[in-house]
Design an enzyme around this catalytic site. Structure first.
Site, mmCIF file in Angstrom:
data_model
loop_
_atom_site.group_PDB
_atom_site.id
_atom_site.type_symbol
_atom_site.label_atom_id
_atom_site.label_comp_id
_atom_site.label_asym_id
_atom_site.label_seq_id
_atom_site.Cartn_x
_atom_site.Cartn_y
_atom_site.Cartn_z
ATOM 1 N N GLU A 177 0.817 -1.209 0.000
ATOM 2 C CA GLU A 177 0.000 0.000 0.000
ATOM 3 C C GLU A 177 0.855 1.265 0.000
ATOM 4 O O GLU A 177 0.499 2.273 -0.608
ATOM 5 C CB GLU A 177 -0.949 -0.003 1.197
ATOM 6 N N HIS B 146 -10.509 -5.279 9.585
ATOM 7 C CA HIS B 146 -11.177 -5.054 8.308
ATOM 8 C C HIS B 146 -12.459 -4.251 8.509
ATOM 9 O O HIS B 146 -13.371 -4.314 7.700
ATOM 10 C CB HIS B 146 -11.535 -6.371 7.622
#
Ligand SMILES: Cc1ncc(C[n+]2csc(CCOP(=O)(O)OP(=O)(O)O)c2C)c(N)n1
Ligand SMILES: [Mg+2]
Lengths: 318, 321
Positions: free
Chosen positions: A63, A132
């Site tokens: 990322e 998440h």
């Protein structure tokens, strides 16, 4: 006017902007060839087919590199729209996002432009636990130079994403997991929303409730109950554009007006806004499928709105 | 005398190295006189890396720089007047006084910024390379970074991405043996940093960073590869930081004995002697060059001190959100 899901509306915005401007390109993990979808939530579905793998780029899992590279591309004439699969993973992008993207225009005295959109999603759904499910928009709001957008409806999703892509500054664009499959009307091709304005969804005189994304549906349900049973009518805003660096008050934001109700009215309120029962949670956890079946509440005490999180709404109202 | 703007000639290469040396030599005095604040890091001893690398680039190629960035800007063709004004926080500085030493940028010459974050340039350079590829512009991007920065995760993420996408990127490691007090040989697993290129499927080239023409040749070759679509190259230039990490560094971590052999290999006198010996420069021209550089620096000081302070209200400009 067409009816579509929030996810389809985002897809439409990406297509429209990519057709309009060759500088726009999409990059992220599994955005191009994942299944028949493109993107874990289907937002980039079919884009690789229309625009090719140069403009819809699957990346390795890093990322920091994804956002870092996007910053460099944005500085040199491109308009990258990157996808971070879950907003929890924004934590791995802090360096390029906070130290570079947010600051370069300012620190270079205005000679840099960073037209970057980082799309990601927040909210809890489907039992994915604490890595998440985070909602990190308030972190992002506290970074000067980052703009935060949070659409609540399919129409807003399409319009705000177009605005974000055309903006010359970095935007962290939070989608909501529980809204992806909600349907709504989306108007004609060129609708886009100005940043920095709250939308008044319901007018009233006595209380102002500010809500965003999945909470909006919840708040509207509660507001209509209060309007018939509470001390006065309420005003409901849909927030699309939180801002913290501005020293001005939120444009159009009115301080909450609130008349203290009598004890009898408090009791009536409490019946309406009491914390949800386990049955309410059961409905909530059923997620988008359950939510699509509508907000029809079972019995007068159930507090169920489409894809909403009941506890927070109750807290606000208390 | 008008400064020439191309590094086509070896004389211009020498001039730029001398200009960097003169610019960075001023820093301690400017601090003492209270003319500059913040941190600034001198690249004295490393001039050949900056100038050699930029001499191999086209005018519109991109570079990203580091906290030790004055030399990179001068090597790419930056204006010392605006650099000095930026160090002093003035309105005519490159960043209108908001950046200072560690954030000098000049987008008009492809200089995408010094950086206060060690390793902050990797993503930016690779993104510029991707942008050049997508726009089919024929540009390459060169990322300057230190032996300390090669341990950042951003190096590895970007090296992998640039490797699979074969980006027109040159990763130029200025291996000056130290990251503040951290010695390269103690901090880099696997020893020689150049070996890291192999892991990502592109060539790693070691070059003598005290030899400006050797650096130029290595970068020129990397540029050809990049433009041919063959992907990135890691160039590791062995050099030495002659001064402290920053002006106030006591340098307790190294000895005079250790420094001596490096100081003897000072790249500027070496290149000057070479040009004199090869007939590319006469003594008279060399003296004139020295004078020209001294004049440029004196003018830069004058320009910067005459430049107004920014308006207070500008503190709120150029930021949204
Ligand atoms: C992310 C980050 N960590 C630490 C620092 C503090 N710091 C500034 S320069 C430096 C050493 C960098 O070493 P190297 O990359 O070899 O460059 P050099 O100073 O030798 O030119 C450190 C640790 C920083 N600026 N940024
Ligand atoms: Mg070093």
């Amino acid at each position: 006017m067409a009816e579509m899901t929030y996810s389809e509306a985002l897809n439409l915005a990406l297509r429209e902007e990519m057709r309009r401007d060759p500088a726009v390109f999409v990059m992220g993990e599994d955005v191009a060839v994942w299944g028949d979808r493109g993107g874990v939530f289907g937002v980039t579905r079919g884009l690789a087919g229309e625009f090719g793998l140069d403009r819809v780029r699957d990346t390795p899992i890093n990322e920091e590199a994804i956002v870092g590279v996007a910053v460099g591309a944005a500085l040199t004439g491109m308009r990258p729209v990157v996808e971070i699969m879950y907003s929890d993973f924004l934590t791995l992008t802090m360096e390029p996002l906070v130290n570079q993207a947010a600051k370069l225009r300012y620190m270079f005295g205005g000679q840099a432009r960073v037209p970057l959109v980082v799309r990601t999603n927040l909210g809890a759904s489907g039992g994915k636990a604490a890595q998440h499910s985070q909602s990190l928009e308030s972190w992002m709001m506290h970074v000067p130079g980052l703009q935060v957008a949070m659409p609540s409806t399919p129409a807003d999703a399409r319009a705000l994403l177009k605005t974000a892509i055309r903006d010359d500054n970095p935007v962290v664009f939070f989608e909501h997991k529980l809204l992806y499959f909600q349907r709504g009307e989306v108007p004609g091709p060129e609708e886009w929303l100005e940043f920095g304005r709250a939308a008044v969804r319901r007018k009233g005189r006595h209380a102002t409730v500010v809500a965003a994304q999945a909470m909006l549906g919840m708040v509207l349900v509660v507001a209509s109950r209060l309007a018939s049973a509470g001390p006065g009518r309420s005003r409901c805003r849909r927030a699309t554009w939180p801002s913290t660096t501005s020293t001005r008050p939120w444009r159009g934001f009115a301080a909450p007006t609130f008349r203290f109700p009598t004890a009898r009215r408090w009791r009536r309120w409490w019946r309406l806004v009491r914390p949800p029962s386990s049955r309410d949670f059961g409905r909530f956890w059923r997620g988008p499928g359950g939510a699509r079946q509508g907000s029809a509440s079972r019995g007068s005490r159930a507090l169920v709105a489409p894809s909403a999180w009941p506890v927070t709404a109750v807290d606000h109202l208390r | 005398m008008a400064a020439s703007t191309s590094t086509d000639t070896n004389v211009e290469v020498l001039r730029r190295m001398m200009l960097i040396r003169a610019f960075d030599s001023l820093l301690p005095d400017l601090y003492t006189r209270g003319l500059i604040r913040g941190s600034s890091h001198a690249a004295i001893g490393q001039e050949a890396v900056a100038v050699g690398a930029c001499a191999a680039l086209a005018a519109d190629d991109y570079i990203t720089s580091t906290h030790r960035g004055h030399g990179h800007t001068i090597a790419k063709g930056g204006d010392v007047n605006r650099m000095m004004a930026e160090l002093m926080g003035r309105e005519d500085g490159y960043c209108r006084g908001k950046g200072g030493s560690m954030h000098i940028a000049d987008f008009s010459i492809g200089m995408l910024g010094a950086n206060g974050i060690v390793g902050g340039g990797f993503g930016i350079a690779a993104g510029a390379a991707l942008s050049a590829r997508l726009r089919k512009s024929g540009q390459v991007a060169l990322c300057f970074f230190g032996d300390g920065a090669i341990n950042q995760s951003s190096f590895h993420g970007v090296a992998n991405l640039a490797g699979i996408w074969k980006l027109p990127l040159i990763l130029l490691c200025e291996d000056n043996r130290f990251a503040m007090s951290g010695r390269a040989e103690q901090m880099i697993a696997g020893g020689d940093p150049v070996k890291r290129a192999q892991a990502y499927g592109f060539p790693g080239v070691s070059v003598d960073g005290m030899d400006v023409l050797a650096v130029r040749a290595a970068v020129a070759e990397a540029r050809v590869r990049a433009l041919a679509g063959d992907g990135p190259t890691l160039v590791v230039a062995a050099c030495y930081r002659f001064q402290g990490h920053f002006s106030g560094d006591t340098q307790s971590y190294r000895s005079k004995e250790e420094m001596a052999p490096w100081l003897e290999r000072d790249p500027i006198p070496a290149f000057r002697s070479r040009l004199l010996a090869e007939g590319g420069l006469t003594e008279a021209e060399a003296d004139a060059l020295e004078e020209e550089v001294a004049t440029s620096i004196a003018e830069a000081l004058e320009f910067a001190q005459a430049s107004p302070w920014p308006e207070a209200a500008e503190a709120w400009e150029d930021v949204d959100g």
